[in-house]
Design a protein around this motif. Structure first.
Motif, PDB file in Angstrom:
ATOM      1  N   PRO A  78       4.812   4.469   8.118  1.00 52.15           N
ATOM      2  CA  PRO A  78       3.765   3.481   7.850  1.00 52.15           C
ATOM      3  C   PRO A  78       2.908   3.931   6.662  1.00 52.15           C
ATOM      4  O   PRO A  78       2.549   5.106   6.555  1.00 52.15           O
ATOM      5  CB  PRO A  78       2.961   3.449   9.149  1.00 52.15           C
ATOM      6  N   MET A  79       2.611   3.006   5.770  1.00 51.40           N
ATOM      7  CA  MET A  79       1.842   3.304   4.557  1.00 51.40           C
ATOM      8  C   MET A  79       1.147   2.044   4.088  1.00 51.40           C
ATOM      9  O   MET A  79       1.532   0.941   4.479  1.00 51.40           O
ATOM     10  CB  MET A  79       2.760   3.859   3.465  1.00 51.40           C
ATOM     11  N   THR A  80       0.147   2.235   3.252  1.00 52.26           N
ATOM     12  CA  THR A  80      -0.550   1.083   2.685  1.00 52.26           C
ATOM     13  C   THR A  80      -1.046   1.417   1.286  1.00 52.26           C
ATOM     14  O   THR A  80      -1.322   2.581   0.969  1.00 52.26           O
ATOM     15  CB  THR A  80      -1.715   0.630   3.592  1.00 52.26           C
ATOM     16  N   THR A  81      -1.153   0.402   0.462  1.00 46.21           N
ATOM     17  CA  THR A  81      -1.631   0.574  -0.898  1.00 46.21           C
ATOM     18  C   THR A  81      -3.124   0.887  -0.888  1.00 46.21           C
ATOM     19  O   THR A  81      -3.908   0.192  -0.248  1.00 46.21           O
ATOM     20  CB  THR A  81      -1.413  -0.719  -1.719  1.00 46.21           C
ATOM     21  N   THR A 109      -1.303  13.012   3.226  1.00 50.81           N
ATOM     22  CA  THR A 109      -1.903  11.714   3.539  1.00 50.81           C
ATOM     23  C   THR A 109      -1.884  10.728   2.377  1.00 50.81           C
ATOM     24  O   THR A 109      -2.174   9.552   2.582  1.00 50.81           O
ATOM     25  CB  THR A 109      -3.370  11.884   4.007  1.00 50.81           C
ATOM     26  N   LEU A 110      -1.579  11.193   1.165  1.00 56.23           N
ATOM     27  CA  LEU A 110      -1.548  10.318  -0.009  1.00 56.23           C
ATOM     28  C   LEU A 110      -0.289  10.563  -0.830  1.00 56.23           C
ATOM     29  O   LEU A 110       0.190  11.695  -0.929  1.00 56.23           O
ATOM     30  CB  LEU A 110      -2.772  10.544  -0.908  1.00 56.23           C
ATOM     31  N   THR A 130       0.210   2.477 -12.144  1.00 54.62           N
ATOM     32  CA  THR A 130       0.029   3.659 -11.309  1.00 54.62           C
ATOM     33  C   THR A 130      -0.341   3.162  -9.927  1.00 54.62           C
ATOM     34  O   THR A 130      -1.006   2.146  -9.787  1.00 54.62           O
ATOM     35  CB  THR A 130      -1.065   4.592 -11.846  1.00 54.62           C
ATOM     36  N   ALA A 131       0.120   3.901  -8.932  1.00 61.83           N
ATOM     37  CA  ALA A 131      -0.157   3.490  -7.554  1.00 61.83           C
ATOM     38  C   ALA A 131      -0.536   4.707  -6.718  1.00 61.83           C
ATOM     39  O   ALA A 131      -0.051   5.809  -6.955  1.00 61.83           O
ATOM     40  CB  ALA A 131       1.077   2.821  -6.944  1.00 61.83           C
ATOM     41  N   VAL A 132      -1.408   4.459  -5.764  1.00 61.76           N
ATOM     42  CA  VAL A 132      -1.759   5.452  -4.764  1.00 61.76           C
ATOM     43  C   VAL A 132      -1.552   4.798  -3.406  1.00 61.76           C
ATOM     44  O   VAL A 132      -2.007   3.673  -3.185  1.00 61.76           O
ATOM     45  CB  VAL A 132      -3.225   5.932  -4.895  1.00 61.76           C
ATOM     46  N   TYR A 133      -0.839   5.492  -2.535  1.00 59.57           N
ATOM     47  CA  TYR A 133      -0.556   4.991  -1.198  1.00 59.57           C
ATOM     48  C   TYR A 133      -1.115   5.947  -0.157  1.00 59.57           C
ATOM     49  O   TYR A 133      -1.021   7.169  -0.326  1.00 59.57           O
ATOM     50  CB  TYR A 133       0.964   4.878  -0.986  1.00 59.57           C
TER      51      TYR A 133
END
Length: 137
Positions: A78-81, A109-110, A130-133
């Motif tokens: 499970p992950m989210t933007t 955690t990231l 760029t993205a951080v999840y």
């Protein structure tokens, strides 16, 4: 577990919203440090003037990052933007887009990623993101 393109396709089917599936994304490549998905050209995704809409490109970048993070983790979690920032550099008209994601840091955690979106057959990027999840599992 090593994530393969077929696994990436299953991750998409099982974990993204139905409207995202309607983009028609397919998983081209998956590796430990990233993934490449194909966003097929569709007139439905074009904006006034005939260029592919930025919203479609951002959704593709966000979705491709899910597959890349899963590959880096050895399977879906499970992950989210948390953050997605996109710079559009040139229009895409009438061709598919290859969405290449490289995980730059995978923490507990990231996860951090760089995304390059290139019109098929071209060498210059159409957009970069760029993205951080946040990893929740």
């Amino acid at each position: 577990m090593t994530v393969k393109p077929a696994d990436g396709e299953k991750i998409l089917r099982d974990n993204v919203a139905p409207w995202v599936l309607e983009l028609g994304l397919t998983v081209e490549e998956v590796g430990d440090g990233g993934a490449t998905l194909r966003l097929p050209w569709s007139d439905r995704l074009a904006r006034e003037g005939g260029g592919l809409s930025g919203q479609a490109l951002m959704a593709a970048a966000d979705t491709a990052t899910v597959v890349a993070v899963a590959a880096a983790k050895g399977g879906y979690v499970p992950m989210t933007t948390v953050q997605l920032s996109t710079s559009f550099q040139r229009p895409v008209v009438g061709v598919d887009v290859l969405v290449a994601v490289r995980i730059t840091k995978l923490g507990r955690t990231l996860a951090f990623a760089d995304v390059t979106m290139t019109a098929d057959g071209r060498s210059e990027p159409a957009a970069r993101a760029t993205a951080v999840y946040a990893l929740m599992g």
